[in-house]
Every structure is written in structure tokens, then in C-alpha cells.
Design a protein around this motif. Sequence first.
Motif, PDB file in Angstrom:
ATOM      1  N   LEU A 157      13.686 -21.431  -8.964  1.00 23.24           N
ATOM      2  CA  LEU A 157      12.773 -20.932  -9.992  1.00 23.24           C
ATOM      3  C   LEU A 157      11.795 -19.917  -9.410  1.00 23.24           C
ATOM      4  N   LEU A 158      11.278 -20.193  -8.225  1.00 21.40           N
ATOM      5  CA  LEU A 158      10.368 -19.253  -7.583  1.00 21.40           C
ATOM      6  C   LEU A 158      11.087 -17.955  -7.251  1.00 21.40           C
ATOM      7  N   GLU A 159      12.310 -18.083  -6.758  1.00 22.28           N
ATOM      8  CA  GLU A 159      13.094 -16.897  -6.403  1.00 22.28           C
ATOM      9  C   GLU A 159      13.438 -16.072  -7.643  1.00 22.28           C
ATOM     10  N   GLU A 160      13.694 -16.750  -8.740  1.00 30.65           N
ATOM     11  CA  GLU A 160      14.138 -16.056  -9.947  1.00 30.65           C
ATOM     12  C   GLU A 160      12.990 -15.448 -10.744  1.00 30.65           C
ATOM     13  N   HIS A 161      11.858 -16.176 -10.841  1.00 30.40           N
ATOM     14  CA  HIS A 161      10.800 -15.761 -11.762  1.00 30.40           C
ATOM     15  C   HIS A 161       9.573 -15.175 -11.072  1.00 30.40           C
ATOM     16  N   ALA A 162       9.465 -15.276  -9.751  1.00 26.43           N
ATOM     17  CA  ALA A 162       8.273 -14.777  -9.062  1.00 26.43           C
ATOM     18  C   ALA A 162       8.627 -13.674  -8.069  1.00 26.43           C
ATOM     19  N   ARG A 163       9.669 -12.930  -8.359  1.00 25.65           N
ATOM     20  CA  ARG A 163      10.021 -11.809  -7.484  1.00 25.65           C
ATOM     21  C   ARG A 163       9.321 -10.552  -7.999  1.00 25.65           C
ATOM     22  N   PRO A 164       8.480  -9.898  -7.163  1.00 26.85           N
ATOM     23  CA  PRO A 164       7.760  -8.706  -7.636  1.00 26.85           C
ATOM     24  C   PRO A 164       8.693  -7.509  -7.784  1.00 26.85           C
ATOM     25  N   ASP A 165       8.200  -6.486  -8.515  1.00 28.40           N
ATOM     26  CA  ASP A 165       8.935  -5.230  -8.564  1.00 28.40           C
ATOM     27  C   ASP A 165       8.820  -4.544  -7.190  1.00 28.40           C
ATOM     28  N   PRO A 166       9.575  -3.469  -6.920  1.00 28.17           N
ATOM     29  CA  PRO A 166       9.569  -2.856  -5.577  1.00 28.17           C
ATOM     30  C   PRO A 166       8.183  -2.507  -5.044  1.00 28.17           C
ATOM     31  N   ILE A 198       6.462  -9.016 -12.143  1.00 29.83           N
ATOM     32  CA  ILE A 198       5.214  -9.055 -11.377  1.00 29.83           C
ATOM     33  C   ILE A 198       5.009  -7.676 -10.755  1.00 29.83           C
ATOM     34  N   ARG A 199       3.888  -7.061 -11.054  1.00 24.09           N
ATOM     35  CA  ARG A 199       3.645  -5.689 -10.598  1.00 24.09           C
ATOM     36  C   ARG A 199       2.668  -5.675  -9.422  1.00 24.09           C
ATOM     37  N   ARG A 200       2.477  -4.478  -8.893  1.00 25.80           N
ATOM     38  CA  ARG A 200       1.676  -4.318  -7.685  1.00 25.80           C
ATOM     39  C   ARG A 200       0.239  -4.799  -7.898  1.00 25.80           C
ATOM     40  N   HIS A 201      -0.376  -4.497  -9.065  1.00 30.23           N
ATOM     41  CA  HIS A 201      -1.760  -4.905  -9.263  1.00 30.23           C
ATOM     42  C   HIS A 201      -1.884  -6.415  -9.441  1.00 30.23           C
ATOM     43  N   HIS A 202      -0.823  -7.081  -9.880  1.00 29.37           N
ATOM     44  CA  HIS A 202      -0.840  -8.542  -9.937  1.00 29.37           C
ATOM     45  C   HIS A 202      -0.883  -9.123  -8.522  1.00 29.37           C
ATOM     46  N   ILE A 203      -0.072  -8.550  -7.633  1.00 35.25           N
ATOM     47  CA  ILE A 203      -0.060  -8.992  -6.235  1.00 35.25           C
ATOM     48  C   ILE A 203      -1.416  -8.731  -5.589  1.00 35.25           C
ATOM     49  N   ALA A 204      -1.993  -7.559  -5.859  1.00 33.82           N
ATOM     50  CA  ALA A 204      -3.273  -7.195  -5.244  1.00 33.82           C
ATOM     51  C   ALA A 204      -4.373  -8.175  -5.658  1.00 33.82           C
ATOM     52  N   LEU A 232       3.851  -4.234  -1.128  1.00 32.91           N
ATOM     53  CA  LEU A 232       2.489  -4.681  -0.839  1.00 32.91           C
ATOM     54  C   LEU A 232       2.502  -6.112  -0.295  1.00 32.91           C
ATOM     55  N   MET A 233       3.349  -6.947  -0.844  1.00 32.51           N
ATOM     56  CA  MET A 233       3.416  -8.338  -0.394  1.00 32.51           C
ATOM     57  C   MET A 233       3.876  -8.420   1.057  1.00 32.51           C
ATOM     58  N   GLU A 234       4.878  -7.641   1.413  1.00 35.69           N
ATOM     59  CA  GLU A 234       5.383  -7.654   2.790  1.00 35.69           C
ATOM     60  C   GLU A 234       4.345  -7.119   3.761  1.00 35.69           C
ATOM     61  N   GLU A 235       3.623  -6.078   3.344  1.00 30.24           N
ATOM     62  CA  GLU A 235       2.577  -5.522   4.208  1.00 30.24           C
ATOM     63  C   GLU A 235       1.465  -6.547   4.434  1.00 30.24           C
ATOM     64  N   ALA A 236       1.053  -7.211   3.370  1.00 23.58           N
ATOM     65  CA  ALA A 236      -0.008  -8.217   3.489  1.00 23.58           C
ATOM     66  C   ALA A 236       0.441  -9.393   4.348  1.00 23.58           C
ATOM     67  N   ALA A 237       1.686  -9.826   4.185  1.00 27.38           N
ATOM     68  CA  ALA A 237       2.190 -10.953   4.973  1.00 27.38           C
ATOM     69  C   ALA A 237       2.196 -10.624   6.458  1.00 27.38           C
ATOM     70  N   ALA A 238       2.542  -9.370   6.796  1.00 22.54           N
ATOM     71  CA  ALA A 238       2.572  -8.964   8.199  1.00 22.54           C
ATOM     72  C   ALA A 238       1.162  -8.826   8.781  1.00 22.54           C
ATOM     73  N   ARG A 239       0.262  -8.212   8.034  1.00 24.53           N
ATOM     74  CA  ARG A 239      -1.076  -7.943   8.568  1.00 24.53           C
ATOM     75  C   ARG A 239      -1.956  -9.181   8.596  1.00 24.53           C
ATOM     76  N   LEU A 240      -1.762 -10.075   7.642  1.00 26.21           N
ATOM     77  CA  LEU A 240      -2.627 -11.242   7.535  1.00 26.21           C
ATOM     78  C   LEU A 240      -1.991 -12.515   8.073  1.00 26.21           C
ATOM     79  N   ALA A 241      -0.785 -12.406   8.638  1.00 28.64           N
ATOM     80  CA  ALA A 241      -0.099 -13.551   9.254  1.00 28.64           C
ATOM     81  C   ALA A 241      -0.026 -14.734   8.287  1.00 28.64           C
ATOM     82  N   LEU A 242       0.472 -14.475   7.071  1.00 32.34           N
ATOM     83  CA  LEU A 242       0.572 -15.533   6.064  1.00 32.34           C
ATOM     84  C   LEU A 242       1.597 -16.576   6.470  1.00 32.34           C
ATOM     85  N   SER A 243       1.280 -17.837   6.216  1.00 31.25           N
ATOM     86  CA  SER A 243       2.290 -18.887   6.373  1.00 31.25           C
ATOM     87  C   SER A 243       3.260 -18.820   5.204  1.00 31.25           C
ATOM     88  N   ALA A 244       4.373 -19.526   5.327  1.00 32.78           N
ATOM     89  CA  ALA A 244       5.340 -19.554   4.227  1.00 32.78           C
ATOM     90  C   ALA A 244       4.711 -20.154   2.981  1.00 32.78           C
TER      91      ALA A 244
END
Length: 507
Positions: free
Chosen positions: A439-448, A487-493, A453-465
Motif C-alpha cells: 500500500l505504501l509503495e502503491e499510494h505514497a510514491r511521489p511524482d518525479p 504526491i507532488r514536490r511541495h507536499h514532500i517539502a 527532493l525526497m532522495e536528496e533529503a534522505a542523503a543529506r539528512l541521513a534519514l532512517s528507513a
Amino acid sequence: MVARVRTVAFQGVDTLDIDVQVHMGNGLPAFSIVGLPAKAVDESKDRVRAALSALGLALPPQRITVNLAPADVTKEGSHYDLPIAVGILVQMGVLPAEEIAGYLVLGELALDGKLTEVSGILPAALGAVSRGVGIICPEKVGPEAAWAGDLDVLAPRTLLSLINHFKGSQVLTPPEPAGAEEPGLFPDLADVKGQESAKRALEIAAAGGHNLLMTGPPGAGKSMLAARLPGLLPPLDAREALEVSMVRSVAGDLKGGRISRARPYRDPHHSSSIPALVGGGLKARPGEVSLAHCGVLFLDELAEFPRTVLDSLRQSIETGQAVVSRANHRVTYPARFQLIAAMNPCRCGYLPDPAQACGRAPKCGLDYQARLSGPLLDRFDLRIEIEPVSIQELGQPLDAERSETVAARVAAARRLQRRRFEGVEGVSGRVNADLGGKLLEEHARPDPPGQALMEEAAARLALSARGYHRILRVARTIADLEQSGPIRRHHIAEALAYRGLVLKRAA
């Protein structure tokens, strides 16, 4: 001949069949109860003797042995009084054994023969339905048993009324389900001046069932905001209301058998122990996390709770269950709650204010916040800093959205989530905070752009899974509030901004 009466033992909100066996034989007159009875059960023989005497009946001058089978399970509670008394009356020929065999029997006896209410009637009644039998219980809890549905309920006021019913001289009227509790009146969000960002976070938390931590100086409005959260939440559906009522029934908190559709709101004091918060004690009773099932658990002055108590919440937050283990049994209570917490930035509370900060800053703040473990902080989807309201804002007239307006948006977002969970097997939750797996994979995947932005934040902020997935869940809720499919970029931000304080501390 051995008389047999059905009753139950409680293991959380589940019930275990107990066979009350009564034997009268030759020997010196005696009355003993075997089968691991607790103190309250062992005292039943005195209450039963007095109740029968009040009816003009005396125990036969024989050796009476009551066995509670299975004998290797500890029997706790006063609800064994009535089945023991009924078993003795069957042995004496006062009550018909064949008809009694078709009922579960629960109730406490007063010394004058009246039946006193006991806890756990609703789970017992549901167990009786699954077993295809009726239930005999005290009159005061008869309306609670009637909520179980198609069930033969006998709810006498006294032991004599029960005897007369089976003799045909008095007919007991089946009780009707008690009316639902009237929903409480919650404070209105419009009464809060300023704090627009905090209100936005509260709306997101309500819409997705997310955990929220508010940090700010004393008097900034943290407790005031938390008290307005229940007014934003939709009422319980029928399944949730039944689950909540079963926990309240076991805890003895379901007064008059009245079921409520309002979501629970629990706010224990920071001196609470682990058994009080998670469950346990002498009878392995449900704790605050279970009493807040399908509702809100508010922990004010979070850092003042003992660290061991706070860390005991971590398992319940993840699994939605509270497990109480004993040497000879294990009890599980439902505990799917929304955690809202508030704390000061330091012991004095004024760390961000240079004019009032103590001379030990910033060490006092670091030591104070270090009382919260990293794994516990990681379980808060939203963490915001509450700033004090200025004197100018306090002087302005009230002109904010009412709770009912925000609640309408929350309800619309939750309808989207409910449709998302429809037809999915093995899913206990129905809000975005419970999204996981496919469900998370299907419904919570952001647009490109959002994924970048999500990948950049995960790398810079050392997010846990866990942190990565929680941000996606919050972003999904923000998108649902806008009735947006992707899910769009401003939602992630925005979702990233609500974990800023946790990320700063991890850096």
C-alpha cells in the motif's frame, strides 16, 4: 453427580472457557474451591453462603468441592460468585441442569442475594454469541450484554429472581441495548489566536492519524491545541466503537452499558508508571495506551515522564498492541492510538528566549531533551516548535476557522484513506499513518520532482528507513487534504519541514 456451569476467564479482551464443577459428597461439612482461585474467588464461598442464607436456603451438611477447570489457569475476579452459586443450586435440585447448560453465567453476589455488576460483560456476551449460548448476568449490565446482538440475555436483579424465572413463577424481560453516550463538547479551534502553523500541523495529524510532538515555552498554547484535536476527528465507525467498548468493558469503565461513538482522549499524568501506561498490575488490566485505542493519547510534559516509561511505548506505537506478559500467561490488548505530546525546550522552559534563558544554556536544553531516546523521537511523524503568541495577536478579535470547518476537510481526507484500505486483507488501520508494504509503495510514491527532493533529503539528512517512510505517509496526507491524486514536490517539502527539529538533532 457433578453439576457443571459455564463461565469465562478474561485474557485481555478475549475470553477463555471455564467449567465450574460442583460436587457434593460424604465427609465432614466443608466448602472448598480449587483450580487456582485468586483471593477474590476464594472468598466467593462466604458470599455464596450468605446469599443462599438470605433466600432461606442452607448449604447441605456435606463436603462441597468447587473445581474451576482448566485447573492450570489462574482465576481472577468476582464474577465467579454467580456460577458457583448456580452450580450449588443445580446440585440441590433448585435449578434445572439442562437449561443452565445453555448459558454463560457471570455475576458478583451481595450478602443479601442481590447481583452486583462486574466488568467484562461485553466481551463475555460476544463470546457467548460465538459459542451459540445465552448469558446470565446482573441486571445493571444487562443493557451492555444486549449490544452483542442475537443473544438470549437473562439479567436478574437478585438470585431469587433467577430461581423464580426457571421455576416459571416470574418471567425476566430481555434487556434492551443502552443508548449511546452523547458526544462531548470539545473546545473550538477558533478560540486559539495565532499559531497558524501549529493549527496546520494539527489538521494534518488529525487527517492522517499521525503522531505529533509540540515543543515550546510555557504558555505558548501546546496543551490548548491538543485539547482541540478530538473536535477535529470523525466519530468511530461501528467496528471501532465495538473494539473501544470491549476495552472499556474489561477496564470497568463502560458505565450503564452505554457505547460511545466519540474517539477516546486520554491524558495521563507524567508520574504514571509502566503498568498504568502500557497495562499490567495485579489483574493485567488495560493501560492508557489501550484505553486510547482508536483515539488520542496526549502526554503533556513529555520529558518529565521516566525514560523507561516512554521507551515502553515504542512497541505499542509500532504494532498497535500492548502485550502484558506473566509467568504463566500472556495478555494482549489492542492499542492503536495517535500519540500527541508536548514538552518545554528545557527545564525552565525559556531556552529560545535570550531575555529569560538560564545561565546554563544551551547545556540545560541539551540535557533536558536527551531524556527522550532517538528511537522514540523517530516515531513522531510531525514535530513542530510552538512560538509564544505576541501581545498584538492576543489583542486582535477572534477571526479563525472553527473546528467544524477543519473537521470537514479532515473527514474528506479520511474518506479517501478508507477507500484506499477497502478490500485489503490483514490491514488493521485505516489511516495514512498505518500505510505499509504494498500500500505504501502503491499510494505514497511521489511524482518525479517529488521523488528527486525526497532522495536528496534522505542523503543529506541521513534519514532512517522508518523516517523515510513516515515522511511519505505525511506527504500522502497533505495530498489527501488537497484532494490530490499524486504526491507532488511541495507536499514532500512540507512533510520534510515537520521533521526539521528531529533532523537537526540527528545532524
